[in-house]
Motif scaffolding. Structure first.
Motif, PDB file in Angstrom:
ATOM      1  N   PRO A 230      31.116  23.594  36.247  1.00 46.40           N
ATOM      2  CA  PRO A 230      32.125  24.313  35.499  1.00 46.40           C
ATOM      3  C   PRO A 230      31.594  25.710  35.110  1.00 46.40           C
ATOM      4  N   LEU A 231      30.702  25.902  35.142  1.00 48.48           N
ATOM      5  CA  LEU A 231      29.856  26.859  34.675  1.00 48.48           C
ATOM      6  C   LEU A 231      29.757  28.120  35.889  1.00 48.48           C
ATOM      7  N   ARG A 232      29.656  27.851  36.546  1.00 43.52           N
ATOM      8  CA  ARG A 232      29.748  28.448  38.130  1.00 43.52           C
ATOM      9  C   ARG A 232      31.004  29.431  38.675  1.00 43.52           C
ATOM     10  N   CYS A 233      31.911  27.826  38.240  1.00 41.69           N
ATOM     11  CA  CYS A 233      32.917  28.082  38.607  1.00 41.69           C
ATOM     12  C   CYS A 233      34.209  29.535  37.757  1.00 41.69           C
ATOM     13  N   ALA A 234      33.989  29.195  36.293  1.00 49.43           N
ATOM     14  CA  ALA A 234      34.113  30.302  35.625  1.00 49.43           C
ATOM     15  C   ALA A 234      34.219  31.648  35.516  1.00 49.43           C
ATOM     16  N   LEU A 235      32.345  31.845  36.384  1.00 48.42           N
ATOM     17  CA  LEU A 235      31.856  32.779  36.030  1.00 48.42           C
ATOM     18  C   LEU A 235      32.539  33.756  37.336  1.00 48.42           C
ATOM     19  N   GLU A 236      32.454  32.549  38.357  1.00 49.81           N
ATOM     20  CA  GLU A 236      33.355  33.330  39.721  1.00 49.81           C
ATOM     21  C   GLU A 236      34.716  34.173  38.950  1.00 49.81           C
ATOM     22  N   MET A 237      35.856  33.021  38.186  1.00 44.38           N
ATOM     23  CA  MET A 237      36.912  34.027  37.792  1.00 44.38           C
ATOM     24  C   MET A 237      36.782  34.906  37.019  1.00 44.38           C
ATOM     25  N   LEU A 238      35.758  34.599  36.104  1.00 44.81           N
ATOM     26  CA  LEU A 238      35.777  36.142  35.025  1.00 44.81           C
ATOM     27  C   LEU A 238      35.368  37.274  36.277  1.00 44.81           C
ATOM     28  N   ARG A 239      33.988  37.174  36.661  1.00 45.12           N
ATOM     29  CA  ARG A 239      33.398  38.493  37.373  1.00 45.12           C
ATOM     30  C   ARG A 239      34.857  38.819  38.647  1.00 45.12           C
ATOM     31  N   ALA A 240      35.700  38.168  38.842  1.00 46.05           N
ATOM     32  CA  ALA A 240      36.758  38.522  40.025  1.00 46.05           C
ATOM     33  C   ALA A 240      38.111  39.095  38.847  1.00 46.05           C
ATOM     34  N   ASP A 241      38.060  38.972  37.908  1.00 48.53           N
ATOM     35  CA  ASP A 241      39.127  39.083  36.687  1.00 48.53           C
ATOM     36  C   ASP A 241      38.328  40.430  36.224  1.00 48.53           C
ATOM     37  N   HIS A 242      37.299  40.934  35.609  1.00 44.63           N
ATOM     38  CA  HIS A 242      36.847  41.667  34.675  1.00 44.63           C
ATOM     39  C   HIS A 242      35.404  42.959  35.874  1.00 44.63           C
ATOM     40  N   ASP A 243      35.913  44.128  36.544  1.00 40.12           N
ATOM     41  CA  ASP A 243      34.911  44.829  36.794  1.00 40.12           C
ATOM     42  C   ASP A 243      33.834  45.672  36.350  1.00 40.12           C
ATOM     43  N   ASP A 244      34.266  45.265  34.806  1.00 38.75           N
ATOM     44  CA  ASP A 244      33.243  45.851  34.189  1.00 38.75           C
ATOM     45  C   ASP A 244      32.407  45.060  33.598  1.00 38.75           C
ATOM     46  N   LEU A 245      32.764  44.024  33.993  1.00 44.70           N
ATOM     47  CA  LEU A 245      32.295  42.333  33.169  1.00 44.70           C
ATOM     48  C   LEU A 245      30.882  41.922  34.195  1.00 44.70           C
ATOM     49  N   MET A 246      29.495  41.970  34.149  1.00 45.95           N
ATOM     50  CA  MET A 246      28.575  41.176  34.713  1.00 45.95           C
ATOM     51  C   MET A 246      28.245  40.092  33.907  1.00 45.95           C
ATOM     52  N   VAL A 247      28.676  38.912  34.517  1.00 45.81           N
ATOM     53  CA  VAL A 247      28.023  37.391  34.320  1.00 45.81           C
ATOM     54  C   VAL A 247      26.744  37.026  34.946  1.00 45.81           C
ATOM     55  N   ALA A 248      25.882  35.976  34.182  1.00 44.57           N
ATOM     56  CA  ALA A 248      24.822  35.168  35.025  1.00 44.57           C
ATOM     57  C   ALA A 248      24.838  33.881  34.280  1.00 44.57           C
TER      58      ALA A 248
END
Length: 267
Positions: free
Chosen positions: A125-143
């Motif tokens: 689930p955390l990986r899925c949330a990462l995918e959504m966040l990086r697609a929605d926010h060009d200026d946010l890097m997520v790990a």
């Protein structure tokens, strides 16, 4: 007695102080994600949360990153209802929770979000949330960083007594070292249960792989082992956060820009 303010713990900061941190270049936030679930007859149900909370507090402070409040619930539905104590979120719920948190963290000016996960089955689930966040926010890097895999030495210690480990020697030793009130020492001698998943094709719920919610040999745990392992985890996570604070995307291409230079229209 007045307590000294902590300048990095998000919940202790005012909105002005959060903004000041970002303005000063502190644009990295660490989100600890734990779980509340059965951990055999010898460990408290909050073991994963306690680990995430203490580990991230130490590493974020050492690295100079913002520390978000620890999430105490995770995707623990695989533990079944055989044993009381588990409080689980559905995978889709955890995805939504992390996505919402990430949206708001980004709105506060954070550019780097490091999610530190201390419960194995939160990972998908955390990986899925990462995918959504990086697609929605060009200026946010997520790990997403799984605590048992911070480094090879940390991984080896976690997997030493079982491949499908849970409430095992490593987890027990960690709690003996950093939260001894969560350990029932009088139950350790009879808590061991072997890994029955070797050779399995299917991923079975814990009620079909363990007699008491344990996989591994917690009877072999010692506080000294736990202190050594926790120190490794803090050291290696701190180094990882520091690397993340310096990292930039390999290329500066915008997510919604085509190779022709045009902005892709929103559907």
């Amino acid at each position: 007695m007045t307590r000294e303010p902590n300048t990095r713990r998000w919940h202790a900061l005012t909105w002005e102080e959060v903004g000041q941190c970002v303005a000063e270049g502190i644009d990295t936030a660490v989100l600890p994600v734990g779980a509340t679930e059965q951990h055999g007859p010898h460990l408290g149900c909050g073991m994963d949360t306690e680990l995430a909370d203490q580990l991230c507090a130490r590493a974020a402070e050492a690295a100079g990153a913002l520390l978000l409040p620890t999430l105490p619930f995770g995707c623990s539905i695989g533990h079944s209802r055989r044993w009381p104590g588990t409080l689980a979120l559905q995978p889709k719920t955890l995805i939504d929770v992390i996505k919402d948190i990430g949206d708001w963290v980004c709105a506060s000016g954070v550019k780097r979000l490091i999610i530190v996960n201390s419960h194995v089955t939160n990972a998908a689930p955390l990986r899925c949330a990462l995918e959504m966040l990086r697609a929605d926010h060009d200026d946010l890097m997520v790990a997403v960083v799984n605590s048992a895999h911070i480094s090879e030495r940390v991984r080896e210690r976690h997997f030493a007594d079982a491949e499908d480990w849970h409430a095992n020697a490593a987890e027990t030793a960690l709690m003996q070292a950093i939260a001894p009130e969560l350990v029932r020492e009088d139950r350790l001698a009879t808590a061991d249960d072997p890994d029955r998943t070797v050779g399995c094709v299917f991923s079975h719920p814990v009620n079909r792989t363990s007699l008491n919610g344990v996989t591994g040999t917690p009877s072999t745990a010692t506080p000294d082992d736990g202190r050594a392992l926790f120190d490794w985890m803090v050291e290696d996570l701190t180094a990882l956060i520091r690397r993340a604070m310096r990292e930039a995307p390999p290329l500066a291409h915008g997510y919604s820009a085509s190779i022709y230079g045009d902005k892709v229209a929103a559907s």
